[in-house]
Design a protein around this motif. Structure first.
Motif, PDB file in Angstrom:
ATOM      1  N   TYR A  32       0.902  -0.919   0.046  1.00 36.75           N
ATOM      2  CA  TYR A  32      -0.561  -0.079  -0.006  1.00 36.75           C
ATOM      3  C   TYR A  32       1.375   1.245   0.094  1.00 36.75           C
ATOM      4  O   TYR A  32       2.318   1.109   0.938  1.00 36.75           O
ATOM      5  CB  TYR A  32      -0.675   0.106   1.178  1.00 36.75           C
ATOM      6  N   LEU A  33       0.005   2.004  -0.517  1.00 37.70           N
ATOM      7  CA  LEU A  33       1.807   3.082  -1.077  1.00 37.70           C
ATOM      8  C   LEU A  33       0.181   4.720  -0.134  1.00 37.70           C
ATOM      9  O   LEU A  33      -0.759   4.685  -0.235  1.00 37.70           O
ATOM     10  CB  LEU A  33       1.155   3.570  -2.470  1.00 37.70           C
ATOM     11  N   PHE A  34       0.968   5.505   0.312  1.00 39.79           N
ATOM     12  CA  PHE A  34       0.301   6.919   0.786  1.00 39.79           C
ATOM     13  C   PHE A  34       1.789   7.593   0.382  1.00 39.79           C
ATOM     14  O   PHE A  34       2.652   7.885   0.252  1.00 39.79           O
ATOM     15  CB  PHE A  34       0.286   7.104   2.512  1.00 39.79           C
ATOM     16  N   TRP A  35       1.042   9.372   0.457  1.00 37.42           N
ATOM     17  CA  TRP A  35       1.314  10.355   0.792  1.00 37.42           C
ATOM     18  C   TRP A  35       0.859  11.118   1.684  1.00 37.42           C
ATOM     19  O   TRP A  35      -0.498  11.407   1.620  1.00 37.42           O
ATOM     20  CB  TRP A  35       1.236  11.470  -0.694  1.00 37.42           C
ATOM     21  N   TYR A  36       1.371  11.508   2.747  1.00 34.65           N
ATOM     22  CA  TYR A  36       1.546  12.413   3.975  1.00 34.65           C
ATOM     23  C   TYR A  36       1.802  13.907   3.724  1.00 34.65           C
ATOM     24  O   TYR A  36       2.840  13.405   3.494  1.00 34.65           O
ATOM     25  CB  TYR A  36       1.916  11.130   5.193  1.00 34.65           C
ATOM     26  N   VAL A  37       0.729  14.740   4.363  1.00 37.67           N
ATOM     27  CA  VAL A  37       2.175  16.212   4.600  1.00 37.67           C
ATOM     28  C   VAL A  37       1.667  16.659   5.931  1.00 37.67           C
ATOM     29  O   VAL A  37       1.069  15.984   6.529  1.00 37.67           O
ATOM     30  CB  VAL A  37       0.246  16.949   3.322  1.00 37.67           C
ATOM     31  N   HIS A  82      -0.632  26.503  -4.521  1.00 39.18           N
ATOM     32  CA  HIS A  82      -0.872  27.678  -3.697  1.00 39.18           C
ATOM     33  C   HIS A  82       0.239  27.772  -2.511  1.00 39.18           C
ATOM     34  O   HIS A  82       0.903  26.967  -2.255  1.00 39.18           O
ATOM     35  CB  HIS A  82      -2.285  27.425  -3.204  1.00 39.18           C
ATOM     36  N   TRP A  83       0.075  29.057  -2.502  1.00 44.43           N
ATOM     37  CA  TRP A  83       0.990  29.151  -0.511  1.00 44.43           C
ATOM     38  C   TRP A  83       1.428  28.065   0.324  1.00 44.43           C
ATOM     39  O   TRP A  83       2.042  28.175   0.845  1.00 44.43           O
ATOM     40  CB  TRP A  83       1.122  30.776  -0.511  1.00 44.43           C
ATOM     41  N   SER A  84      -0.201  28.040   0.347  1.00 42.57           N
ATOM     42  CA  SER A  84      -0.629  27.480   1.806  1.00 42.57           C
ATOM     43  C   SER A  84       0.046  25.956   1.475  1.00 42.57           C
ATOM     44  O   SER A  84      -0.650  25.188   2.531  1.00 42.57           O
ATOM     45  CB  SER A  84      -1.705  27.084   2.200  1.00 42.57           C
ATOM     46  N   ASP A  85       0.287  25.859  -0.038  1.00 39.58           N
ATOM     47  CA  ASP A  85       0.521  23.727  -0.250  1.00 39.58           C
ATOM     48  C   ASP A  85       2.404  23.618   0.820  1.00 39.58           C
ATOM     49  O   ASP A  85       2.883  22.834   0.773  1.00 39.58           O
ATOM     50  CB  ASP A  85       0.938  23.579  -1.119  1.00 39.58           C
ATOM     51  N   ALA A  86       2.628  24.984   1.282  1.00 40.11           N
ATOM     52  CA  ALA A  86       4.286  24.161   1.559  1.00 40.11           C
ATOM     53  C   ALA A  86       4.231  24.191   2.413  1.00 40.11           C
ATOM     54  O   ALA A  86       3.479  24.365   3.567  1.00 40.11           O
ATOM     55  CB  ALA A  86       4.738  26.354   2.073  1.00 40.11           C
ATOM     56  N   ALA A  87       5.374  22.910   2.826  1.00 35.52           N
ATOM     57  CA  ALA A  87       5.074  21.967   4.050  1.00 35.52           C
ATOM     58  C   ALA A  87       5.977  21.195   3.464  1.00 35.52           C
ATOM     59  O   ALA A  87       6.855  21.159   2.279  1.00 35.52           O
ATOM     60  CB  ALA A  87       3.315  21.141   4.008  1.00 35.52           C
ATOM     61  N   GLU A  88       6.083  19.984   4.368  1.00 39.16           N
ATOM     62  CA  GLU A  88       7.066  18.989   4.106  1.00 39.16           C
ATOM     63  C   GLU A  88       5.996  17.404   4.235  1.00 39.16           C
ATOM     64  O   GLU A  88       4.908  17.305   4.061  1.00 39.16           O
ATOM     65  CB  GLU A  88       7.436  18.528   5.844  1.00 39.16           C
ATOM     66  N   TYR A  89       6.411  16.800   3.120  1.00 39.64           N
ATOM     67  CA  TYR A  89       5.796  15.582   2.413  1.00 39.64           C
ATOM     68  C   TYR A  89       6.985  14.516   2.570  1.00 39.64           C
ATOM     69  O   TYR A  89       7.311  14.208   2.211  1.00 39.64           O
ATOM     70  CB  TYR A  89       5.474  16.356   1.129  1.00 39.64           C
ATOM     71  N   PHE A  90       5.542  13.377   2.892  1.00 34.08           N
ATOM     72  CA  PHE A  90       6.434  12.007   3.225  1.00 34.08           C
ATOM     73  C   PHE A  90       5.687  10.951   2.514  1.00 34.08           C
ATOM     74  O   PHE A  90       4.297  11.134   2.433  1.00 34.08           O
ATOM     75  CB  PHE A  90       5.952  11.855   5.118  1.00 34.08           C
ATOM     76  N   CYS A  91       6.339  10.643   1.565  1.00 28.74           N
ATOM     77  CA  CYS A  91       6.307   9.248   0.778  1.00 28.74           C
ATOM     78  C   CYS A  91       6.322   8.276   1.811  1.00 28.74           C
ATOM     79  O   CYS A  91       6.849   8.001   2.818  1.00 28.74           O
ATOM     80  CB  CYS A  91       6.808   8.622  -0.025  1.00 28.74           C
ATOM     81  N   ALA A  92       4.927   7.180   1.745  1.00 24.88           N
ATOM     82  CA  ALA A  92       5.341   5.451   2.856  1.00 24.88           C
ATOM     83  C   ALA A  92       4.184   3.846   2.045  1.00 24.88           C
ATOM     84  O   ALA A  92       3.859   4.513   1.421  1.00 24.88           O
ATOM     85  CB  ALA A  92       4.668   6.035   4.382  1.00 24.88           C
ATOM     86  N   VAL A  93       5.248   3.994   2.858  1.00 26.54           N
ATOM     87  CA  VAL A  93       4.530   2.828   2.166  1.00 26.54           C
ATOM     88  C   VAL A  93       3.872   1.424   3.418  1.00 26.54           C
ATOM     89  O   VAL A  93       4.619   1.401   4.748  1.00 26.54           O
ATOM     90  CB  VAL A  93       5.443   1.607   1.555  1.00 26.54           C
ATOM     91  N   ALA A  94       3.069  -0.027   3.198  1.00 29.60           N
ATOM     92  CA  ALA A  94       3.006  -0.253   4.269  1.00 29.60           C
ATOM     93  C   ALA A  94       2.528  -1.577   3.559  1.00 29.60           C
ATOM     94  O   ALA A  94       1.836  -1.943   2.365  1.00 29.60           O
ATOM     95  CB  ALA A  94       1.682  -0.155   5.065  1.00 29.60           C
ATOM     96  N   PRO A  95       3.081  -2.689   4.086  1.00 27.42           N
ATOM     97  CA  PRO A  95       2.490  -4.352   3.452  1.00 27.42           C
ATOM     98  C   PRO A  95       0.771  -4.371   3.128  1.00 27.42           C
ATOM     99  O   PRO A  95       0.537  -4.070   3.929  1.00 27.42           O
ATOM    100  CB  PRO A  95       2.945  -5.417   5.235  1.00 27.42           C
ATOM    101  N   LYS A 101       3.508  -2.365  10.342  1.00 29.00           N
ATOM    102  CA  LYS A 101       4.437  -1.316   9.675  1.00 29.00           C
ATOM    103  C   LYS A 101       4.760  -0.270   8.643  1.00 29.00           C
ATOM    104  O   LYS A 101       4.958  -1.124   7.611  1.00 29.00           O
ATOM    105  CB  LYS A 101       5.697  -1.630  10.349  1.00 29.00           C
ATOM    106  N   THR A 102       4.585   0.477   9.187  1.00 32.23           N
ATOM    107  CA  THR A 102       5.152   1.899   8.178  1.00 32.23           C
ATOM    108  C   THR A 102       6.058   2.525   7.548  1.00 32.23           C
ATOM    109  O   THR A 102       6.362   2.599   8.971  1.00 32.23           O
ATOM    110  CB  THR A 102       4.075   2.667   7.963  1.00 32.23           C
ATOM    111  N   ILE A 103       6.139   2.027   6.933  1.00 30.58           N
ATOM    112  CA  ILE A 103       7.965   2.861   6.422  1.00 30.58           C
ATOM    113  C   ILE A 103       7.533   3.896   5.341  1.00 30.58           C
ATOM    114  O   ILE A 103       6.982   4.757   4.623  1.00 30.58           O
ATOM    115  CB  ILE A 103       8.518   1.714   5.852  1.00 30.58           C
ATOM    116  N   PHE A 104       8.438   5.141   6.099  1.00 31.63           N
ATOM    117  CA  PHE A 104       8.656   6.805   5.615  1.00 31.63           C
ATOM    118  C   PHE A 104       9.292   7.169   5.561  1.00 31.63           C
ATOM    119  O   PHE A 104      10.616   6.622   5.643  1.00 31.63           O
ATOM    120  CB  PHE A 104       7.538   7.829   6.584  1.00 31.63           C
ATOM    121  N   GLY A 105       9.120   7.524   4.271  1.00 33.27           N
ATOM    122  CA  GLY A 105      10.498   8.184   3.226  1.00 33.27           C
ATOM    123  C   GLY A 105      10.964   9.621   4.337  1.00 33.27           C
ATOM    124  O   GLY A 105      10.376  10.008   5.641  1.00 33.27           O
TER     125      GLY A 105
END
Lengths: 114, 115
Positions: A32-37, A82-95, A101-105
């Motif tokens: 499974y693949l995710f993007w978090y902000v 948009h200016w409000s998109d300024a943030a840290e973005y993390f890609c993650a995977v889980a089996p 156990k989710t692993i983050f970039g």
């Protein structure tokens, strides 16, 4: 070994420009693949996720991501930042089974200039 | 109504002290986690509990002791604090029974500073 690579530590884009954040993963099977902000001082919020089916997934705030099995990639895109998109973005995977156990970039910091 | 809440949000303490961070979720999830985020924003899982049972225990010093009194709560106690323990600690929860896919819901984090 299982890993997630986000090759860009930081990216700067102009407001209104398009954005692509890269993510590659190494995993035994399709996870499974995710993007978090993460906004400054906040916890992480799910932007979008891929489980199966259509390889182009839509998320919140106008983001989308495309899963490419042949490239083991799951890149995040937005057509107009948009200016409000300024943030840290993390890609993650889980089996897909026993998914405890989710692993983050390492994350990509997005700066938006006016 | 906060889904995953952690207290305290900030914690400043001296080396050698003992401190605790508490976490509660009201989402009805069956699994809870502690993640550590270092100064470079790298997120690493520390512990996970599923239905109050410890299921993930990464290579964390035994000065760190999690405790889950029930499915909605997961606390983290740290003994003999060291400078390297300074970080932001995130609690998260997810639902992992059949049909669910383990997306994580995070608290706002607890920033620990050890002087």
């Amino acid at each position: 070994a299982q890993s997630v690579t986000q090759p860009d530590i930081h990216i700067t884009v102009s407001e209104g420009a398009s954005l692509e954040l890269r993510c590659n993963y190494s995993y035994g099977a399709t996870p499974y693949l995710f993007w978090y902000v993460q906004s400054p001082g906040q916890g992480l919020q799910l932007l979008l996720k891929y489980f199966s089916g259509d390889t182009l997934v839509q998320g919140i705030k106008g983001f989308e991501a495309e899963f490419k099995r042949s490239q083991s990639s799951f890149n995040l895109r937005k057509p107009s930042v948009h200016w409000s998109d300024a943030a840290e973005y993390f890609c993650a995977v889980a089996p897909q089974t026993g998914g405890f156990k989710t692993i983050f970039g390492a994350g990509t910091r997005l700066f938006v200039k006016a | 109504d906060t889904a995953v809440s952690q207290t305290p949000k900030y914690l400043v303490t001296q080396m050698g002290n003992d401190k605790s961070i508490k976490c509660e979720q009201n989402l009805g999830h069956d699994t809870m986690y502690w993640y550590k985020q270092d100064s470079k924003k790298f997120l690493k899982i520390m512990f996970s509990y599923n239905n109050k049972e410890l299921i993930i225990n990464e290579t964390v010093p035994n000065r760190f002791s999690p405790k889950s009194p029930d499915k909605a709560h997961l606390n983290l106690h740290i003994n003999s604090l060291e400078l390297g323990d300074s970080a932001v600690y995130f609690c998260a929860s997810s639902k992992l029974d059949r049909g669910h896919t383990g997306e994580l819901f995070f608290g706002e984090g607890s920033r620990l500073t050890v002087l």
